[in-house]
Write an enzyme that holds these catalytic residues in place. Structure first.
Site, PDB file in Angstrom:
ATOM      1  N   MET A  50       0.809  -1.210   0.000  1.00  0.00           N
ATOM      2  CA  MET A  50       0.000   0.000   0.000  1.00  0.00           C
ATOM      3  C   MET A  50       0.850   1.272   0.000  1.00  0.00           C
ATOM      4  O   MET A  50       0.681   2.157   0.847  1.00  0.00           O
ATOM      5  CB  MET A  50      -0.956  -0.007   1.212  1.00  0.00           C
ATOM      6  CG  MET A  50      -1.905  -1.179   1.218  1.00  0.00           C
ATOM      7  SD  MET A  50      -2.922  -1.280  -0.286  1.00  0.00           S
ATOM      8  CE  MET A  50      -4.068   0.057   0.042  1.00  0.00           C
TER       9      MET A  50
ATOM     10  N   HIS B  89      -4.820  -5.748  -8.722  1.00  0.00           N
ATOM     11  CA  HIS B  89      -5.727  -4.667  -8.315  1.00  0.00           C
ATOM     12  C   HIS B  89      -7.144  -5.237  -8.252  1.00  0.00           C
ATOM     13  O   HIS B  89      -7.564  -5.952  -9.175  1.00  0.00           O
ATOM     14  CB  HIS B  89      -5.642  -3.519  -9.332  1.00  0.00           C
ATOM     15  CG  HIS B  89      -6.530  -2.382  -8.983  1.00  0.00           C
ATOM     16  ND1 HIS B  89      -6.235  -1.504  -7.957  1.00  0.00           N
ATOM     17  CD2 HIS B  89      -7.730  -1.995  -9.485  1.00  0.00           C
ATOM     18  CE1 HIS B  89      -7.217  -0.616  -7.862  1.00  0.00           C
ATOM     19  NE2 HIS B  89      -8.125  -0.895  -8.771  1.00  0.00           N
TER      20      HIS B  89
ATOM     21  N   GLN C 118     -10.786 -15.159  -5.968  1.00  0.00           N
ATOM     22  CA  GLN C 118     -10.347 -15.253  -7.374  1.00  0.00           C
ATOM     23  C   GLN C 118      -8.931 -14.721  -7.551  1.00  0.00           C
ATOM     24  O   GLN C 118      -8.168 -15.232  -8.366  1.00  0.00           O
ATOM     25  CB  GLN C 118     -11.308 -14.469  -8.277  1.00  0.00           C
ATOM     26  CG  GLN C 118     -12.661 -15.131  -8.423  1.00  0.00           C
ATOM     27  CD  GLN C 118     -12.537 -16.554  -8.924  1.00  0.00           C
ATOM     28  OE1 GLN C 118     -11.908 -16.808  -9.943  1.00  0.00           O
ATOM     29  NE2 GLN C 118     -13.115 -17.495  -8.199  1.00  0.00           N
TER      30      GLN C 118
ATOM     31  N   ILE D 139       2.450   4.254  -2.796  1.00  0.00           N
ATOM     32  CA  ILE D 139       2.608   4.732  -4.170  1.00  0.00           C
ATOM     33  C   ILE D 139       4.099   4.814  -4.449  1.00  0.00           C
ATOM     34  O   ILE D 139       4.862   5.369  -3.652  1.00  0.00           O
ATOM     35  CB  ILE D 139       1.911   6.089  -4.356  1.00  0.00           C
ATOM     36  CG1 ILE D 139       0.409   5.861  -4.234  1.00  0.00           C
ATOM     37  CG2 ILE D 139       2.287   6.703  -5.703  1.00  0.00           C
ATOM     38  CD1 ILE D 139      -0.445   7.051  -4.536  1.00  0.00           C
TER      39      ILE D 139
HETATM   40  C1  GRF Z   1      -6.024  -7.348  -2.516  1.00  0.00           C
HETATM   41  O1  GRF Z   1      -7.378  -7.073  -2.631  1.00  0.00           O
HETATM   42  C2  GRF Z   1      -5.286  -6.785  -3.692  1.00  0.00           C
HETATM   43  O2  GRF Z   1      -6.020  -6.827  -4.871  1.00  0.00           O
HETATM   44  C3  GRF Z   1      -5.068  -5.358  -3.288  1.00  0.00           C
HETATM   45  O3  GRF Z   1      -4.808  -5.413  -1.904  1.00  0.00           O
HETATM   46  C4  GRF Z   1      -5.392  -6.572  -1.351  1.00  0.00           C
HETATM   47  C5  GRF Z   1      -4.289  -7.331  -0.687  1.00  0.00           C
HETATM   48  O4  GRF Z   1      -4.731  -8.434   0.042  1.00  0.00           O
HETATM   49  N1  GRF Z   1      -4.011  -4.775  -4.071  1.00  0.00           N
HETATM   50  P1  GRF Z   1      -3.657  -9.454   0.639  1.00  0.00           P
HETATM   51  O5  GRF Z   1      -2.681  -8.645   1.492  1.00  0.00           O
HETATM   52  O6  GRF Z   1      -2.982 -10.135  -0.506  1.00  0.00           O
HETATM   53  O7  GRF Z   1      -4.462 -10.392   1.489  1.00  0.00           O
END
Ligand code: GRF
Length: 198
Positions: A94, A113, A177, A96
């Site tokens: 998380m 994403h 998914q 940028i």
């Molecule tokens: C997922 O929904 C992914 O698409 C997004 O952040 C979330 C990460 O989940 N980028 P995790 O940490 O892999 O459980």
């Protein structure tokens, strides 16, 4: 051996799905590839424990300890490059990233994403899909370029939006998914790469 480095910030369930696929699919023997390290910008990312339990080296770089985004990214690049990575996988990371970081890993940096890109780049994708009255949602694996949540699409999965869905129920359906398509996209990328340099 081709080295995959995975970056996480939280639960790391996509990272765990990739690690399990690597174990169960015997990527070391079949693809000459391994998950070389899991890095996080948060010390409390739950995924770190899973990685350690699976014998994968981990490291934490707290972005708050750096004076700027550029300084953090420079330190992160140094940490990643210790692994001589062939592929850098963002999995719920998380932050940028600076243009310099993205350029440094051009062609070997991918992300997942939780929307059907190009719809809903950015945050709160599930609520936005519900608010827009979408009948379908999903997830996208894509190459990372300087523009957020753009870049060539490598894989997508579609799920229905059902009556009564909330952002939480939809997110869970999409996430399951994600766990299917992300390991497959990584394996496909690694095997294409092997063929192109063979
Ligand atoms: C997922 O929904 C992914 O698409 C997004 O952040 C979330 C990460 O989940 N980028 P995790 O940490 O892999 O459980």
């Amino acid at each position: 051996m081709k080295n995959i480095v995975i970056l996480i910030s939280g639960s790391g369930s996509n990272m765990a799905a990739i690690v399990r696929a690597a174990e169960q699919g015997r990527w070391a023997e079949r693809l000459n590839a391994r998950v070389a390290a899991v890095l996080s910008n948060r010390a409390d990312a739950q995924g770190l424990v899973f990685a350690q339990e699976h014998g994968i080296p981990t490291a934490v770089l707290d972005h708050k300890a750096f004076p700027s985004r550029e300084a953090f990214d420079a330190a992160l690049m140094a940490e990643i490059d210790q692994q001589a990575p062939d592929l850098v996988v963002l999995a719920g990371f998380m932050r940028i990233l600076t243009p310099g970081f993205v350029a440094h890993y051009a062609g070997r940096l991918i992300n997942i994403h939780p929307s059907l890109l190009p719809a809903f780049p950015g945050l709160n994708t599930h609520q936005r899909a519900l608010d827009a009255g979408c009948r379908f949602a999903g997830a996208t694996v894509h190459q990372v370029t300087a523009e957020l949540d753009h870049g060539q699409i490598l894989a997508q999965a579609v799920v229905p939006i059902l009556p009564g869905d909330t952002a939480a129920t939809l997110s869970a359906r999409v996430l399951s998914q994600e766990h299917q398509i992300y390991p497959r996209a990584v394996a496909a990328w690694i095997s294409d790469f092997s063929q192109s340099v063979a």
